[in-house]
Motif scaffolding. Sequence first.
Motif, PDB file in Angstrom:
ATOM      1  N   ASP A 136      -4.070  23.063  28.751  1.00 14.82           N
ATOM      2  CA  ASP A 136      -3.781  23.144  30.183  1.00 14.82           C
ATOM      3  C   ASP A 136      -3.644  24.598  30.632  1.00 14.82           C
ATOM      4  O   ASP A 136      -3.458  25.505  29.834  1.00 14.82           O
ATOM      5  CB  ASP A 136      -2.552  22.329  30.557  1.00 14.82           C
ATOM      6  N   GLU A 137      -3.753  24.775  31.920  1.00 13.85           N
ATOM      7  CA  GLU A 137      -3.675  26.111  32.510  1.00 13.85           C
ATOM      8  C   GLU A 137      -2.307  26.753  32.297  1.00 13.85           C
ATOM      9  O   GLU A 137      -2.220  27.945  32.005  1.00 13.85           O
ATOM     10  CB  GLU A 137      -3.975  25.998  34.009  1.00 13.85           C
ATOM     11  N   GLN A 138      -1.244  25.965  32.392  1.00 12.16           N
ATOM     12  CA  GLN A 138       0.107  26.515  32.285  1.00 12.16           C
ATOM     13  C   GLN A 138       0.323  27.213  30.940  1.00 12.16           C
ATOM     14  O   GLN A 138       0.886  28.295  30.881  1.00 12.16           O
ATOM     15  CB  GLN A 138       1.145  25.414  32.469  1.00 12.16           C
ATOM     16  N   ALA A 187      -3.975  29.428  29.728  1.00 13.30           N
ATOM     17  CA  ALA A 187      -4.910  30.128  30.616  1.00 13.30           C
ATOM     18  C   ALA A 187      -5.744  31.157  29.848  1.00 13.30           C
ATOM     19  O   ALA A 187      -6.964  31.226  30.011  1.00 13.30           O
ATOM     20  CB  ALA A 187      -4.164  30.792  31.771  1.00 13.30           C
ATOM     21  N   LEU A 209      -8.326  29.331  27.693  1.00 16.73           N
ATOM     22  CA  LEU A 209      -9.450  28.826  28.486  1.00 16.73           C
ATOM     23  C   LEU A 209     -10.411  29.946  28.860  1.00 16.73           C
ATOM     24  O   LEU A 209     -11.633  29.782  28.773  1.00 16.73           O
ATOM     25  CB  LEU A 209      -8.941  28.127  29.748  1.00 16.73           C
ATOM     26  N   ARG A 210      -9.872  31.093  29.245  1.00 15.39           N
ATOM     27  CA  ARG A 210     -10.740  32.225  29.609  1.00 15.39           C
ATOM     28  C   ARG A 210     -11.534  32.725  28.399  1.00 15.39           C
ATOM     29  O   ARG A 210     -12.734  32.972  28.480  1.00 15.39           O
ATOM     30  CB  ARG A 210      -9.899  33.351  30.203  1.00 15.39           C
ATOM     31  N   CYS A 246      -9.750  20.846  30.436  1.00 14.80           N
ATOM     32  CA  CYS A 246      -8.370  21.054  30.879  1.00 14.80           C
ATOM     33  C   CYS A 246      -7.957  19.874  31.747  1.00 14.80           C
ATOM     34  O   CYS A 246      -8.778  19.294  32.446  1.00 14.80           O
ATOM     35  CB  CYS A 246      -8.187  22.388  31.600  1.00 14.80           C
ATOM     36  N   HIS A 281      -8.112  25.603  41.169  1.00 17.75           N
ATOM     37  CA  HIS A 281      -7.686  25.847  39.791  1.00 17.75           C
ATOM     38  C   HIS A 281      -8.791  25.480  38.806  1.00 17.75           C
ATOM     39  O   HIS A 281      -9.023  26.191  37.827  1.00 17.75           O
ATOM     40  CB  HIS A 281      -6.396  25.081  39.490  1.00 17.75           C
ATOM     41  N   PHE A 309     -11.242  28.335  36.247  1.00 16.71           N
ATOM     42  CA  PHE A 309     -11.431  28.308  34.792  1.00 16.71           C
ATOM     43  C   PHE A 309     -12.789  27.747  34.383  1.00 16.71           C
ATOM     44  O   PHE A 309     -13.203  27.930  33.246  1.00 16.71           O
ATOM     45  CB  PHE A 309     -10.302  27.519  34.127  1.00 16.71           C
ATOM     46  N   CYS A 354     -13.073  18.186  32.851  1.00 17.33           N
ATOM     47  CA  CYS A 354     -11.698  18.024  33.292  1.00 17.33           C
ATOM     48  C   CYS A 354     -11.230  16.684  32.767  1.00 17.33           C
ATOM     49  O   CYS A 354     -11.973  15.710  32.767  1.00 17.33           O
ATOM     50  CB  CYS A 354     -11.583  18.032  34.811  1.00 17.33           C
TER      51      CYS A 354
END
Length: 95
Positions: free
Chosen positions: A24-26, A29, A32-33, A44, A65, A69, A74
């Motif tokens: 997840d992004e939280q 991040a 993911l990048r 994500c 969001h 990313f 998703c």
Amino acid sequence: MIYDGFKSAVASGVDKEKAGILVDEQFGAAILRDARTQGYVTACPAEKSGQEEFDFEYGEDFAKHIEAFQPTFCKVLVRYNPEGDQALNAGSRTA
């Protein structure tokens, strides 16, 4: 640690086209990048965690969001229990 193991597996011969990383992004991040720049399959979640009924993590801003990313996929968890709360089920069908 998990991402390092994933990268090690790919370096050891696991086909990166058949493997992917879900984060997840939280908490992920940076992962993911980095994974995107490495050409890895990424996924994500888009749903708010711990909800009985589906709701996007960032409300109306969810698409921004996702676009930031650009994950390969998703993931959303939509709860539906045929023997459960019919009002919640109805909301899941129209979400």
